[in-house]
Enzyme design. Structure first.
Site, PDB file in Angstrom:
ATOM      1  N   GLU A 143      48.116  12.096  60.795  1.00  0.00           N
ATOM      2  CA  GLU A 143      49.549  12.176  61.130  1.00  0.00           C
ATOM      3  C   GLU A 143      49.611  12.568  62.602  1.00  0.00           C
ATOM      4  OE1 GLU A 143      52.002  11.401  59.226  1.00  0.00           O
ATOM      5  OE2 GLU A 143      51.141  11.419  57.216  1.00  0.00           O
ATOM      6  N   CYS A 170      57.131  15.807  65.702  1.00  0.00           N
ATOM      7  CA  CYS A 170      56.596  14.459  65.908  1.00  0.00           C
ATOM      8  C   CYS A 170      57.646  13.391  65.650  1.00  0.00           C
ATOM      9  CB  CYS A 170      55.401  14.237  64.996  1.00  0.00           C
ATOM     10  SG  CYS A 170      55.806  14.614  63.295  1.00  0.00           S
TER      11      CYS A 170
HETATM   12  P1  NAP Z   1      46.691  19.136  69.036  1.00  0.00           P
HETATM   13  O1  NAP Z   1      46.410  19.672  70.364  1.00  0.00           O
HETATM   14  O2  NAP Z   1      46.133  17.828  68.659  1.00  0.00           O
HETATM   15  O3  NAP Z   1      46.241  20.262  67.995  1.00  0.00           O
HETATM   16  C1  NAP Z   1      46.381  20.088  66.617  1.00  0.00           C
HETATM   17  C2  NAP Z   1      45.286  20.854  65.900  1.00  0.00           C
HETATM   18  O4  NAP Z   1      44.018  20.313  66.293  1.00  0.00           O
HETATM   19  C3  NAP Z   1      45.238  22.341  66.232  1.00  0.00           C
HETATM   20  O5  NAP Z   1      44.836  23.034  65.088  1.00  0.00           O
HETATM   21  C4  NAP Z   1      44.156  22.403  67.291  1.00  0.00           C
HETATM   22  O6  NAP Z   1      43.516  23.660  67.364  1.00  0.00           O
HETATM   23  C5  NAP Z   1      43.191  21.365  66.765  1.00  0.00           C
HETATM   24  N1  NAP Z   1      42.277  20.824  67.761  1.00  0.00           N
HETATM   25  C6  NAP Z   1      42.480  20.639  69.066  1.00  0.00           C
HETATM   26  N2  NAP Z   1      41.376  20.098  69.647  1.00  0.00           N
HETATM   27  C7  NAP Z   1      40.453  19.958  68.669  1.00  0.00           C
HETATM   28  C8  NAP Z   1      39.117  19.476  68.612  1.00  0.00           C
HETATM   29  N3  NAP Z   1      38.493  19.013  69.694  1.00  0.00           N
HETATM   30  N4  NAP Z   1      38.473  19.473  67.439  1.00  0.00           N
HETATM   31  C9  NAP Z   1      39.081  19.928  66.321  1.00  0.00           C
HETATM   32  N5  NAP Z   1      40.341  20.402  66.304  1.00  0.00           N
HETATM   33  C10 NAP Z   1      41.031  20.415  67.465  1.00  0.00           C
HETATM   34  O7  NAP Z   1      48.249  18.994  68.782  1.00  0.00           O
HETATM   35  P2  NAP Z   1      49.375  20.097  68.995  1.00  0.00           P
HETATM   36  O8  NAP Z   1      49.801  20.087  70.405  1.00  0.00           O
HETATM   37  O9  NAP Z   1      48.967  21.379  68.393  1.00  0.00           O
HETATM   38  O10 NAP Z   1      50.493  19.500  68.048  1.00  0.00           O
HETATM   39  C11 NAP Z   1      51.415  18.620  68.512  1.00  0.00           C
HETATM   40  C12 NAP Z   1      51.060  17.188  68.168  1.00  0.00           C
HETATM   41  O11 NAP Z   1      51.032  17.054  66.746  1.00  0.00           O
HETATM   42  C13 NAP Z   1      52.096  16.223  68.653  1.00  0.00           C
HETATM   43  O12 NAP Z   1      51.480  15.091  69.181  1.00  0.00           O
HETATM   44  C14 NAP Z   1      52.863  15.878  67.395  1.00  0.00           C
HETATM   45  O13 NAP Z   1      53.514  14.644  67.437  1.00  0.00           O
HETATM   46  C15 NAP Z   1      51.792  15.907  66.376  1.00  0.00           C
HETATM   47  N6  NAP Z   1      52.368  16.080  65.038  1.00  0.00           N
HETATM   48  C16 NAP Z   1      52.353  15.016  64.190  1.00  0.00           C
HETATM   49  C17 NAP Z   1      52.943  15.129  62.934  1.00  0.00           C
HETATM   50  C18 NAP Z   1      52.945  13.970  62.007  1.00  0.00           C
HETATM   51  O14 NAP Z   1      53.184  14.186  60.828  1.00  0.00           O
HETATM   52  N7  NAP Z   1      52.704  12.758  62.460  1.00  0.00           N
HETATM   53  C19 NAP Z   1      53.516  16.338  62.535  1.00  0.00           C
HETATM   54  C20 NAP Z   1      53.495  17.407  63.426  1.00  0.00           C
HETATM   55  C21 NAP Z   1      52.911  17.258  64.680  1.00  0.00           C
HETATM   56  P3  NAP Z   1      43.980  24.784  68.420  1.00  0.00           P
HETATM   57  O15 NAP Z   1      45.266  25.302  67.912  1.00  0.00           O
HETATM   58  O16 NAP Z   1      42.909  25.803  68.385  1.00  0.00           O
HETATM   59  O17 NAP Z   1      44.117  24.093  69.744  1.00  0.00           O
END
Ligand code: NAP
Length: 485
Positions: free
Chosen positions: A255, A289
């Protein structure tokens, strides 16, 4: 200290195999509204993540072997406890994430609805019989839980992004390990406390909290005992995690990010479109999102829509999410504000006009005033990127075909919205939008009964609805032969 009715819901340790695990160091959880410490949580790492996978593997056989109606009863108890503690869970969520309390409680109810939904769906994992090509054979299809599920979730919905996944996984008979975002571990741990109180057996639902995203992510994506990996987060991180899952050919659901168009046609009910755009854009300070990312308005109604929309946005009350009447809280961090401000400034330097906002809020560096920009074109960075902040870029268009072409001109395909009262146009546009979800005269589209998910680089798989269990099930075909003799 945090005015909880039940202070035991505020946990400080990872939850593995039914036990609370401490680690050598801590991470701090700060309130984005004030920058102040909420609490510290023990900082787990790869070793604890391995332990959690082991626990989930150990618990799998018994959980998968339980009759579906017994799993259903336990899920229902979990749901009941979450609803019973909605006020505290909402408060914890606002403290760590910043969204207004009413919105946080709404998220708790929304997440719980998926647990309720899947507690019922668990009883409906039907198989199939298929007419065989020869008379001595019978073809039967059964569905079985896939095994251990690992999940990584983001900070913008600290409860619901876990509930949507865990509810379906547990209902299907899978066991579950989640690593929540570093900034928002408390809602996940409160869910674990309530899962334990509901009687969900040790090892079935595990939460590992730690700041080593990469290391813990590698364990969850590459472990041979994890059968399925599910992620909600950015497209960039999702792509690299898909790559990591390739080494063990895991089933994956993603997602990811969005770039939702919100189209207002000239035959729309403009007041309804204004209300829809307001809620779809500014909920969670624009950090969802499915937030409208580009507002496309037909030229002939551009002035009317913009005037009414700016007036509505002025009605939002910015502040600390715990304060009475606040309808828009801080962003997750000062860095997030700086990133969005950069997009605003780039747009203004490329010819956009500021209709509202971009002013000093007086609240501090985690706050951004709700902003409206006009004169945007689809090639500007603000239209190409997921803004993830309280900014509405307005793009004008002349013809229906132009609106569709602008709307689809992105690598994303999660949510989209349009307002029209012409039934022919409604079908034409709905079928032409390359998006997994289309809101028609509606700005809030997600609920447990509906399949949530994206197309293109917004991901794959669906959460919620009758389709939501499929991601956690294996289809097995049984060929029974020798039946003529
Ligand atoms: P993110 O930077 O991708 O982080 C999401 C999760 O991934 C966090 O738990 C983060 O941990 C972890 N993470 C980051 N780098 C990683 C790596 N190299 N290996 C493993 N895990 C890793 O996204 P965000 O900024 O937190 O969230 C916003 C994004 O989520 C937006 O793009 C939004 O559109 C998307 N989103 C999508 C949906 C959907 O249903 N489609 C719903 C909600 C949000 P840390 O917290 O430790 O960095």
């Amino acid at each position: 200290m945090h005015k909880l009715n039940d202070p035991k819901l505020l946990k400080n340790f990872s939850y593995i195999n039914g036990c609370w695990h401490s680690s050598a160091s801590d991470i701090t959880v700060n309130n984005p509204a004030t920058g102040k410490l909420v609490t510290k949580v023990s900082n787990a790492g790869t070793a604890e993540t391995e332990l959690a996978v082991k626990a989930a593997k150990g618990a799998f056989k018994a959980w998968a072997g339980k009759p579906a109606n017994e799993r259903s009863v336990l899920l229902r108890k979990w749901f009941d406890l979450i609803v019973l503690n909605q006020d505290d869970l909402g408060r914890i969520l606002t403290l760590e994430q910043g969204k207004p309390l009413a919105e946080a409680k709404g998220e708790i109810a929304y997440g719980a609805a998926f647990i309720d939904w899947f507690s019922e769906e668990s009883k409906r994992v039907y198989g199939d019989t298929i007419p065989a090509p020869s008379s001595d054979k019978r073809i039967i299809v059964i569905k079985q839980p896939i095994g251990v599920v690992a999940a990584i979730t983001p900070w913008n919905f600290p409860n619901a992004m876990i509930a949507r996944k865990a509810a379906a996984a547990l209902a299907a008979g899978c066991t579950f390990v989640v690593r929540p975002a570093t900034q928002t571990p408390l809602s996940a741990l409160a869910m674990a406390e309530l899962a334990e109180r509901a009687g969900i057996p040790a090892g079935v639902f595990n939460v590992v909290v730690g700041d080593d995203a990469h290391g813990m992510g590698k364990v969850l994506t590459e472990h041979k005992d994890v059968a399925k990996f599910t992620f909600t987060g950015s497209t960039e991180v999702g792509k690299s995690l898909i790559g990591q899952c390739a080494s063990t050919v895991k089933k994956v659901s993603m997602e990811l990010g969005g770039n939702a168009p919100f189209i207002v046609f000239d035959d729309a009910d403009i007041d309804a479109a204004v209300a829809g755009a307001l809620v779809s854009k500014y909920r969670n300070a624009g950090q969802t999102c499915v937030c409208s990312n580009r507002i496309l308005v037909q030229e002939s109604v551009l002035i009317e829509f913009t005037e009414k929309f700016v007036k509505a946005v002025k009605g939002l009350l910015l502040g600390n999410g715990l304060d009475e009447g606040v309808t828009i809280g801080p962003m997750i961090s000062a860095q997030a504000v700086a990133d969005v401000k950069r997009l605003i400034d780039e747009s203004l330097s490329q010819g956009a006009q500021l209709a509202l906002g971009n002013s000093d809020t007086g609240f501090g560096e985690s706050y951004l005033a709700p902003t409206v920009l006009t004169g945007i074109t689809n090639d500007m960075p603000i239209a190409k990127n997921e803004i993830f902040g309280p900014v509405s870029p307005i793009i004008s268009f002349k013809e229906e075909s132009e609106a569709i072409s602008i709307a689809n001109d992105t690598e994303f395909g999660l949510a989209s919205y349009f307002y029209s009262r012409d039934i022919g146009r409604i079908w034409r546009v709905a079928e032409s939008l390359d998006y997994g979800m289309v809101g028609i005269n509606e700005g809030v589209i997600s609920n447990a009964a509906a399949p949530f998910g994206g197309m293109k680089q917004s991901g794959n798989g669906r959460e919620g609805s009758k389709y939501g269990l499929d991601d956690y099930l294996e289809i097995k075909y049984l060929c029974m032969g020798g039946l003529d003799k």
